[in-house]
Design a protein around this motif. Structure first.
Motif, PDB file in Angstrom:
ATOM      1  N   LYS A 115       9.092  10.921   6.234  1.00 26.62           N
ATOM      2  CA  LYS A 115       7.866  10.703   5.103  1.00 26.62           C
ATOM      3  C   LYS A 115       8.382   9.491   4.577  1.00 26.62           C
ATOM      4  CE  LYS A 115       6.050  13.136   1.261  1.00 26.62           C
ATOM      5  NZ  LYS A 115       6.031  14.442   0.199  1.00 26.62           N
ATOM      6  N   ARG A 116       9.428   9.097   4.109  1.00 28.98           N
ATOM      7  CA  ARG A 116       9.980   8.160   3.477  1.00 28.98           C
ATOM      8  C   ARG A 116       9.535   6.455   4.167  1.00 28.98           C
ATOM      9  NH1 ARG A 116       9.091   6.073  -0.765  1.00 28.98           N
ATOM     10  NH2 ARG A 116       9.512   8.171  -1.429  1.00 28.98           N
ATOM     11  N   LEU A 142       5.760   6.313   3.863  1.00 25.94           N
ATOM     12  CA  LEU A 142       5.164   5.834   2.531  1.00 25.94           C
ATOM     13  C   LEU A 142       5.728   4.399   2.533  1.00 25.94           C
ATOM     14  CD1 LEU A 142       6.100   8.949   0.304  1.00 25.94           C
ATOM     15  CD2 LEU A 142       3.806   8.084   1.124  1.00 25.94           C
ATOM     16  N   ASP A 143       7.078   4.160   2.805  1.00 27.69           N
ATOM     17  CA  ASP A 143       7.320   2.696   2.616  1.00 27.69           C
ATOM     18  C   ASP A 143       6.622   1.623   3.491  1.00 27.69           C
ATOM     19  OD1 ASP A 143       9.335   3.441   1.046  1.00 27.69           O
ATOM     20  OD2 ASP A 143      11.038   3.388   2.544  1.00 27.69           O
ATOM     21  N   ARG A 181       3.307   1.891   3.624  1.00 21.51           N
ATOM     22  CA  ARG A 181       2.004   2.108   3.228  1.00 21.51           C
ATOM     23  C   ARG A 181       0.871   2.849   3.918  1.00 21.51           C
ATOM     24  NH1 ARG A 181      -0.439  -3.440   2.906  1.00 21.51           N
ATOM     25  NH2 ARG A 181       0.897  -3.978   4.679  1.00 21.51           N
ATOM     26  N   TYR A 182       1.230   3.868   4.494  1.00 23.06           N
ATOM     27  CA  TYR A 182       0.492   5.061   4.978  1.00 23.06           C
ATOM     28  C   TYR A 182      -0.097   5.735   3.877  1.00 23.06           C
ATOM     29  CZ  TYR A 182       2.071   4.370   9.960  1.00 23.06           C
ATOM     30  OH  TYR A 182       2.361   3.958  11.155  1.00 23.06           O
ATOM     31  N   ARG A 183      -1.467   6.224   3.930  1.00 25.41           N
ATOM     32  CA  ARG A 183      -1.848   7.084   2.850  1.00 25.41           C
ATOM     33  C   ARG A 183      -2.268   8.477   3.500  1.00 25.41           C
ATOM     34  NH1 ARG A 183      -7.311   4.152   1.288  1.00 25.41           N
ATOM     35  NH2 ARG A 183      -7.332   4.136   3.583  1.00 25.41           N
ATOM     36  N   VAL A 235      -0.059  11.002   3.391  1.00 22.39           N
ATOM     37  CA  VAL A 235       0.988  11.551   4.077  1.00 22.39           C
ATOM     38  C   VAL A 235       1.178  13.118   4.027  1.00 22.39           C
ATOM     39  CG1 VAL A 235       3.527  11.299   4.771  1.00 22.39           C
ATOM     40  CG2 VAL A 235       2.207   9.019   4.311  1.00 22.39           C
TER      41      VAL A 235
END
Length: 299
Positions: free
Chosen positions: A214-215, A218-219, A221-223, A225
């Motif tokens: 998950k991190r 997110l790092d 720039r996926y949306r 999630v």
């Protein structure tokens, strides 16, 4: 025989020669009959977890034109996906690992197969198309990807997605756990894990990568999630009929999984004899069959 399909026997199991020589992947390949059966059983169990589907219910698959799979094992997911979306123009599923497809697997016409080391960037223009894929599927590839490669791997997949496309990633956390807390460090499944994680760390692999996904997403720039942690029961100890049924069918597959994951690291990295590893696996399989332990593994 091509380099992609050349195998070598290690303690009676078939491994891909180039994977071992180049340090890519350390488990038997689908040309190995036992591994082929395990991969098929694993695919069927995961499909049941998804309600007899190929995707998480969260993903609006629609009518995809292009699908990319990274590291497809025996090919069950890729073939089923290609069959299901056979009328989609331009639909492609590519194999991006050093593992050859099962020797008995029939390849649909809309399924392209490409051998590629996932530790290398996914940017070869002769293989990949940027902003092109409706869905990228990555499942159980942690034994093959180096610890420091994961951030780049996640980033590369995002660059290949079309706007609005999706990535579905699944990894085992190969620590057998107990719902009733009856496991101790003396149990065989715990001893397997302690030895295995040490060997994989020495080989620059992270078997706990599932906890970091998950991190990483997110790092990069996926949306949208979302992370689901599924407890795959081992044995039919659950009061839930569906979970009990899946758990009953998972016992042998999980035992085969731990054997496949562990054989090379234990015997070649840790210096165990094949007989010593087999003795441990006999203890492991006996514990997996003990429903009183209420065992499970996280996906």
């Amino acid at each position: 025989m091509s380099e992609d399909t050349e195998t070598v026997s290690v303690h009676g199991r078939e491994f891909q020669r180039t994977s071992l020589d180049e340090g890519v992947y350390y488990a038997p390949v689908a040309f190995d009959d036992r591994e082929e059966s395990r991969l098929t059983a694993q695919h069927e169990i995961v499909s049941r977890i998804f309600g007899d589907g190929l995707f998480s219910p969260r993903i609006p698959v629609g009518e995809p034109e292009a699908i990319l799979e990274c590291g497809y094992g025996g090919g069950d997911w890729a073939v089923q996906c290609a069959d299901e979306f056979e009328d989609c123009e331009g639909m492609r599923v590519r194999r991006l690992s050093s593992r050859p497809m099962s020797r008995q697997m029939d390849r649909p016409e809309n399924l392209d197969l490409v051998a590629h080391n996932l530790n290398d960037p996914l940017r070869d223009p002769e293989i990949f198309k940027a902003n092109h894929y409706d869905l990228i599927h990555s499942r159980f590839v942690f034994p093959g990807i180096k610890s420091g490669r994961w951030n780049g791997y996640i980033r590369d997949m995002r660059l290949l997605l079309r706007p609005g496309g999706w990535v579905q990633i699944m990894e085992y956390l190969p620590i057998i756990q107990s719902h009733n807390g009856r496991l101790t460090d003396q149990n065989a499944v715990r001893r397997w894990w302690q030895e295995y994680q040490g060997a994989m760390a020495d080989m620059d692999r992270d078997p706990r990568i599932g906890r970091r996904l998950k991190r990483l997403l997110l790092d990069n720039r996926y949306r949208d999630v979302e992370v689901d942690i599924v407890q795959l029961h081992i044995g039919d100890w659950s009061k839930n009929e569906t979970q009990a049924s899946i758990g009953r069918d998972s016992v042998e597959m999980i035992g085969d999984l731990l054997e496949s994951l562990g054989l090379w690291p234990f015997t070649s990295k840790l210096g165990w004899t094949a007989a010593r590893f087999e003795d441990l696996m006999q203890e492991v399989r006996a514990e997996l069959q003990n429903v009183e332990l209420n065992l499970y593994i996280e996906l």
